[in-house]
Each structure stands twice: as structure tokens, then as C-alpha cells.
Motif scaffolding. Structure first.
Motif, PDB file in Angstrom:
ATOM      1  N   VAL A 284      20.048   8.806  10.439  1.00 57.25           N
ATOM      2  CA  VAL A 284      19.216   9.924  10.000  1.00 57.25           C
ATOM      3  C   VAL A 284      19.652  11.161  10.784  1.00 57.25           C
ATOM      4  N   VAL A 285      19.986  12.220  10.068  1.00 55.49           N
ATOM      5  CA  VAL A 285      20.426  13.465  10.694  1.00 55.49           C
ATOM      6  C   VAL A 285      19.294  14.476  10.582  1.00 55.49           C
ATOM      7  N   SER A 286      18.735  14.856  11.731  1.00 49.42           N
ATOM      8  CA  SER A 286      17.639  15.825  11.750  1.00 49.42           C
ATOM      9  C   SER A 286      18.198  17.236  11.758  1.00 49.42           C
ATOM     10  N   GLY A 287      17.497  18.150  11.072  1.00 52.20           N
ATOM     11  CA  GLY A 287      17.946  19.534  11.013  1.00 52.20           C
ATOM     12  C   GLY A 287      19.064  19.761  10.022  1.00 52.20           C
ATOM     13  N   ALA A 288      19.169  18.891   9.012  1.00 50.12           N
ATOM     14  CA  ALA A 288      20.222  19.028   8.004  1.00 50.12           C
ATOM     15  C   ALA A 288      19.715  18.501   6.670  1.00 50.12           C
ATOM     16  N   LEU A 289      20.322  18.959   5.592  1.00 49.16           N
ATOM     17  CA  LEU A 289      20.009  18.480   4.252  1.00 49.16           C
ATOM     18  C   LEU A 289      21.304  18.101   3.547  1.00 49.16           C
ATOM     19  N   GLU A 290      21.217  17.078   2.697  1.00 48.22           N
ATOM     20  CA  GLU A 290      22.369  16.672   1.905  1.00 48.22           C
ATOM     21  C   GLU A 290      22.489  17.590   0.690  1.00 48.22           C
ATOM     22  N   SER A 291      23.677  18.111   0.457  1.00 44.03           N
ATOM     23  CA  SER A 291      23.886  18.991  -0.687  1.00 44.03           C
ATOM     24  C   SER A 291      24.212  18.165  -1.931  1.00 44.03           C
ATOM     25  N   SER A 292      24.203  18.813  -3.070  1.00 45.26           N
ATOM     26  CA  SER A 292      24.585  18.166  -4.320  1.00 45.26           C
ATOM     27  C   SER A 292      26.040  17.735  -4.255  1.00 45.26           C
ATOM     28  N   ASN A 293      26.386  16.621  -4.930  1.00 45.96           N
ATOM     29  CA  ASN A 293      27.785  16.182  -4.955  1.00 45.96           C
ATOM     30  C   ASN A 293      28.515  16.680  -6.199  1.00 45.96           C
ATOM     31  N   VAL A 294      27.966  17.723  -6.830  1.00 41.42           N
ATOM     32  CA  VAL A 294      28.593  18.313  -8.014  1.00 41.42           C
ATOM     33  C   VAL A 294      29.798  19.155  -7.592  1.00 41.42           C
ATOM     34  N   ASP A 295      30.933  18.915  -8.233  1.00 36.85           N
ATOM     35  CA  ASP A 295      32.142  19.715  -8.038  1.00 36.85           C
ATOM     36  C   ASP A 295      32.224  20.688  -9.217  1.00 36.85           C
ATOM     37  N   LEU A 296      31.936  21.959  -8.965  1.00 33.61           N
ATOM     38  CA  LEU A 296      31.863  22.925 -10.060  1.00 33.61           C
ATOM     39  C   LEU A 296      33.191  23.064 -10.801  1.00 33.61           C
ATOM     40  N   ALA A 297      34.298  22.998 -10.093  1.00 31.32           N
ATOM     41  CA  ALA A 297      35.595  23.117 -10.761  1.00 31.32           C
ATOM     42  C   ALA A 297      35.782  21.999 -11.786  1.00 31.32           C
ATOM     43  N   LYS A 298      35.423  20.782 -11.396  1.00 36.15           N
ATOM     44  CA  LYS A 298      35.549  19.652 -12.323  1.00 36.15           C
ATOM     45  C   LYS A 298      34.560  19.770 -13.472  1.00 36.15           C
ATOM     46  N   GLU A 299      33.341  20.221 -13.167  1.00 32.34           N
ATOM     47  CA  GLU A 299      32.322  20.329 -14.208  1.00 32.34           C
ATOM     48  C   GLU A 299      32.725  21.366 -15.259  1.00 32.34           C
ATOM     49  N   PHE A 300      33.281  22.492 -14.837  1.00 29.99           N
ATOM     50  CA  PHE A 300      33.708  23.498 -15.810  1.00 29.99           C
ATOM     51  C   PHE A 300      34.882  22.989 -16.635  1.00 29.99           C
ATOM     52  N   SER A 301      35.758  22.216 -16.020  1.00 26.00           N
ATOM     53  CA  SER A 301      36.850  21.604 -16.764  1.00 26.00           C
ATOM     54  C   SER A 301      36.306  20.625 -17.804  1.00 26.00           C
ATOM     55  N   ASP A 302      35.319  19.786 -17.394  1.00 24.19           N
ATOM     56  CA  ASP A 302      34.704  18.851 -18.337  1.00 24.19           C
ATOM     57  C   ASP A 302      33.947  19.589 -19.429  1.00 24.19           C
ATOM     58  N   LEU A 303      33.379  20.739 -19.086  1.00 26.35           N
ATOM     59  CA  LEU A 303      32.640  21.525 -20.075  1.00 26.35           C
ATOM     60  C   LEU A 303      33.578  22.013 -21.171  1.00 26.35           C
ATOM     61  N   ILE A 304      34.775  22.457 -20.774  1.00 24.71           N
ATOM     62  CA  ILE A 304      35.755  22.914 -21.754  1.00 24.71           C
ATOM     63  C   ILE A 304      36.200  21.758 -22.646  1.00 24.71           C
ATOM     64  N   LYS A 305      36.460  20.595 -22.035  1.00 25.45           N
ATOM     65  CA  LYS A 305      36.888  19.429 -22.829  1.00 25.45           C
ATOM     66  C   LYS A 305      35.797  18.997 -23.794  1.00 25.45           C
ATOM     67  N   ALA A 306      34.542  19.013 -23.340  1.00 26.84           N
ATOM     68  CA  ALA A 306      33.441  18.640 -24.220  1.00 26.84           C
ATOM     69  C   ALA A 306      33.302  19.630 -25.370  1.00 26.84           C
ATOM     70  N   GLN A 307      33.495  20.914 -25.078  1.00 20.80           N
ATOM     71  CA  GLN A 307      33.411  21.935 -26.112  1.00 20.80           C
ATOM     72  C   GLN A 307      34.500  21.744 -27.158  1.00 20.80           C
ATOM     73  N   ARG A 308      35.742  21.480 -26.712  1.00 19.05           N
ATOM     74  CA  ARG A 308      36.834  21.280 -27.654  1.00 19.05           C
ATOM     75  C   ARG A 308      36.626  20.020 -28.489  1.00 19.05           C
ATOM     76  N   SER A 309      36.110  18.983 -27.848  1.00 17.23           N
ATOM     77  CA  SER A 309      35.837  17.747 -28.594  1.00 17.23           C
ATOM     78  C   SER A 309      34.744  17.983 -29.634  1.00 17.23           C
ATOM     79  N   TYR A 310      33.767  18.785 -29.296  1.00 21.93           N
ATOM     80  CA  TYR A 310      32.706  19.119 -30.254  1.00 21.93           C
ATOM     81  C   TYR A 310      33.299  19.902 -31.421  1.00 21.93           C
ATOM     82  N   GLN A 311      34.183  20.856 -31.127  1.00 21.03           N
ATOM     83  CA  GLN A 311      34.824  21.627 -32.188  1.00 21.03           C
ATOM     84  C   GLN A 311      35.664  20.733 -33.082  1.00 21.03           C
ATOM     85  N   ALA A 312      36.364  19.774 -32.475  1.00 24.51           N
ATOM     86  CA  ALA A 312      37.191  18.863 -33.267  1.00 24.51           C
ATOM     87  C   ALA A 312      36.341  18.014 -34.196  1.00 24.51           C
TER      88      ALA A 312
END
Length: 432
Positions: free
Chosen positions: A384-412
Motif C-alpha cells: 500500500v502506497v500512502s500519498g499516491a493514487l493509481e492513474s488510468s492505464n489508458v494509452d491515448l496514442a493507442k486509443e486514437f489509433s484504435d478509434l481511427i481503425k474502428a471508424q474506417r471499419s464502420y465506413q467499410a
């Protein structure tokens, strides 16, 4: 056939819309404490058989052939890998370095009475001294006994008394250590002193004088400037004297010559000197044992000193903190530290089987397995680490890349519907 293509295109739209929703949710929660990113996994729909397994006239096998009917969402998986830990400087902000979850009480009025699990440790103490989540649920753990061990059993709400005080405690044991120089000559002396406390928390001085009388032999005597200690025969502390002899290896051989020996383990070997407090009505018949067993005699400087004593004055609560084991520690102005509770850390065999409840909470299901409770640093390889918080494990660069792929797949997928519509239109116009 074109009608089937329309259905396939629609399945692609539905599935990739779900993927878009999942990626969008990850991006939206990129700053949410301890958020775990999700992933939409697809599976092929059951195909329509065109050619089955069979034999030709020549006896050869025919490969089976099927036309797929589209795609569907097989599962929404959650990635429970740990996010980075960010310092906040707030003692009640807690983060888990390792697997597991903090355990919170069931939510009042909820349909399920299951305990809530969370990795979001942005906790606070309420007006009653209870440790609560940002949503007001009680964080749970076990009470800690006087020996520092958690009484693992029924979970209780972690709390402390904001008006707690540390009671005064009479000194019943003191330890003397360090070195008496083997280079000393007969007649050389050394004096050490320490503060000890009576039952009311009043401080008194105790002085010990050492004198070298011959090789490997020292005498000692105890003095009490405040006159609150006496030897076993009712004499003054100056009567509490004796002799220490040392072995060739520098350790104590024997402590002898006094009438008030200190033998805490009752094995008949004197460890030092025992003195009685003069005010029996106040002290309740307590005595003060001074251990001399840790003294050594080596060549070099004389460094003998009091290494510690177990008494203290009364004190006010000065602050609280959490240890790496998740123990709630109370700190008092007299230097006393008390451990009140230890946080319970929950874990399951299959974290992806947990049911999301919103507000950073999860509950167990049949797929997750039963909740297993343990102690950080002991039952679990987690701290247990006092005086700290765990951040989100979201990688924005990867998420935006996946967002583009999902958009193109939707268009297809939408293009499939457009093409199928054109084929249907041409088929309808065949009669002309």
C-alpha cells in the motif's frame, strides 16, 4: 444474396459501433483514478452451408464451404494491468502496488449486499474518523492487536477516535548497550544517564556509573537524583551496585554482586539490576529492570549508553498515516505510535469476471470466483502506497489509433450496405 449482404453490413455497423463506444469510453476516462481500459472482441457469425462434406464419384472428399453471416461482439474485456502511481501528498490517498482491490462496505439501498471492490484509493476520513471512499462507502479491514498482528476474521470499518490520547506508562524495562573500552585502566570511569517515567508520566533521571577495577572487570552503581527509586531492601539506588565480568570474545560473562538482580526470563542468570518505584500506591508495585547484557568490551572508545526504555508521558494525537502493509498508525505527541486497523486487500481468480458497478466499483460473480481476502506484504505480494493514487492505464496514442481503425471499419460496413442496395436495384430492373 444481396439481402444477406445487407444483414452482414448491418452486423458490421452494430459491432463497430460498440467498438467505437468502447474506445470513446476509454478516452473519456483517461484521467479517471485507477480506470482500466476495455477492449471489444469480435467473433464471426455462424455461416450458411453451401457445400457440405461428401464424396465425389471418384471417392475423393469435398471440402466443406460456408458463407459467413457477419460479425458480432463476443466480449468486452478489461485490461487490469497496473497504471502508474502519482504522488499527491495526501496521506489518505492510497494506491496498490500489485494485484488486488480495496474492500468497501455494500452500498446502502443497493439490490446486492455484496462488498464493493475498487482500486481507486482517493479516500478521506469523515467527521467520525471513519475511512470512506469518494462515494461515502466505508473502507474495511481488521482490528490490530497490541502485538501488531491483525485479528483476521470479520471485516470491520476502518476508523479511529479523533480525540484519542496516549496514556502515561511507567518504565518497567530499560536497556543499556554500547562498549566499555578494553583499553581502560583500573580507576577509569564512565557515566551514562536516561529519562524514565513513573505511572503518572512524570520524567525522572537515572544515572549509572561504571568503573574499571581490573582486566575484564567493571563495577557499576545506579543513582537516582529524584529519589523515586530504591533497591530491593528499601535502600537508596546507590546500594544497587554490582560487578560485570567479560569473556575473551568481549561479551558479558556474568553480572553479580547485587541483592536486587534483574532476571526477566527466570533462568537464574542475572541480566542487570532491578529497582522498585518508591510510591507503591501510584506505581501499583511495579519495578524498573535495567538490562546490562548487551554491553560489550572491545578495544577502542567507550560508547556505553541507554538504548531504550518502555515508558512514556501522556500525549495528544498529532497525526495518522498508513504503512506499506496497510496498517492505520496513530502518532502521538509523546512519540508513541499505535496501530489500529489493517486494510483488507481482496482478490479473485478471474478479474475479468467481475461485474462493473460504476463509480470505480466492482462486485464478484460466478465467473470471477469467490472473493479472497489477505494482508498486503504478507498474504499478497502487494504493498500500500500512502500519498499516491493509481492513474488510468489508458494509452491515448493507442486509443486514437484504435478509434481511427474502428471508424474506417464502420465506413467499410456502411459501404457493404450501399453496394448491396445497388445490386438489389439492378436485380429489380431486370424485368424491364
Amino acid at each position: 444474396m444481396s439481402l444477406q449482404s445487407l444483414s452482414i453490413g448491418v452486423s458490421g455497423l452494430r459491432s463497430h459501433q460498440t467498438r467505437l463506444d468502447t474506445v470513446s469510453n476509454n478516452i473519456a476516462n483517461s484521467s479517471t483514478t485507477a480506470f482500466k481500459r476495455q477492449r471489444a472482441a469480435f467473433s464471426e457469425e455462424l455461416g450458411q452451408a453451401i457445400l457440405g462434406v461428401g464424396r465425389t464419384a471418384g471417392g475423393s472428399n469435398i471440402n466443406p464451404s460456408k458463407v459467413g453471416r457477419g460479425v458480432s461482439v463476443a466480449s468486452i474485456d478489461r485490461n487490469f494491468s497496473q497504471g502508474s502511481l502519482n504522488d499527491t501528498g495526501i496521506k489518505t490517498d492510497l494506491a496498490l502496488n500489485g494485484d488486488g482491490f480495496f474492500v468497501a462496505s455494500p452500498k446502502s439501498g443497493a439490490a446486492s449486499d455484496q462488498r464493493r471492490l475498487t482500486r481507486a484509493g482517493n479516500f478521506t476520513f469523515n467527521q467520525n474518523g471513519e475511512l470512506v471512499t469518494a462515494n461515502g462507502l466505508n473502507v474495511q479491514g481488521w482490528e490490530v492487536g497490541e502485538d501488531g498482528t491483525a485479528n483476521t476474521g470479520e471485516l470491520k470499518n476502518v476508523q479511529f477516535d479523533p480525540n484519542a490520547q496516549s496514556a502515561a506508562k511507567a518504565t518497567t524495562e530499560a536497556q543499556v548497550g554500547g562498549n566499555l573500552s578494553a583499553d581502560a585502566e583500573a580507576g577509569d570511569t564512565s557515566e551514562i544517564s536516561s529519562v524514565v517515567y513513573d505511572e503518572q508520566g512524570k520524567a525522572h533521571n537515572v544515572v549509572i556509573n561504571f568503573e574499571n577495577t581490573s582486566e575484564d572487570t567493571w563495577t557499576f552503581s545506579v543513582e537516582d537524583p529524584d529519589g523515586v527509586l530504591q533497591d530491593a531492601n528499601g535502600g537508596g539506588p546507590g546500594d544497587a551496585n554490582g560487578t560485570i565480568t567479560f569473556k575473551d570474545d568481549g561479551s558479558v560473562d556474568s553480572i553479580s554482586g547485587m541483592t536486587n538482580a534483574y532476571d526477566p526470563d527466570g533462568n537464574g542468570t542475572n541480566d542487570g539490576v532491578s529497582l522498585d518505584w518508591t510510591n507503591d500506591a501510584v506505581q501499583g508495585g511495579k519495578s524498573l529492570g535495567i538490562s546490562l547484557r548487551d554491553i560489550t568490551q572491545f578495544s577502542g572508545s567507550t560508547t556505553s549508553k541507554f538504548q531504550g526504555q518502555n515508558g512514556n508521558s501522556s500525549g495528544e494525537l498529532s497525526g495518522v498515516q498508513f504503512t506499506p502493509e496497510g496498517k492505520l498508525q496513530l502518532n502521538y505527541t509523546n512519540g508513541v505510535q499505535e496501530e489500529e486497523y489493517q486494510l483488507a486487500i481482496g482478490d479473485v481468480n478471474n478479474p475479468n469476471g467481475l461485474e462493473q458497478q460504476g463509480e470505480n466499483f466492482f462486485t464478484t460473480t460466478g465467473a470471477s470466483g469467490d472473493l479472497q481476502l489477505g494482508r498486503a506484504g504478507r498474504d499478497l505480494q502487494t504493498s500500500v502506497v500512502s500519498g499516491a493514487l493509481e492513474s488510468s492505464n489508458v494509452d491515448l496514442a493507442k486509443e486514437f489509433s484504435d478509434l481511427i481503425k474502428a471508424q474506417r471499419s464502420y465506413q467499410a460496413s456502411s459501404q457493404i450496405i450501399t453496394t448491396a442496395d445497388e445490386v438489389l436495384n439492378q436485380t429489380v430492373q431486370l424485368k424491364r
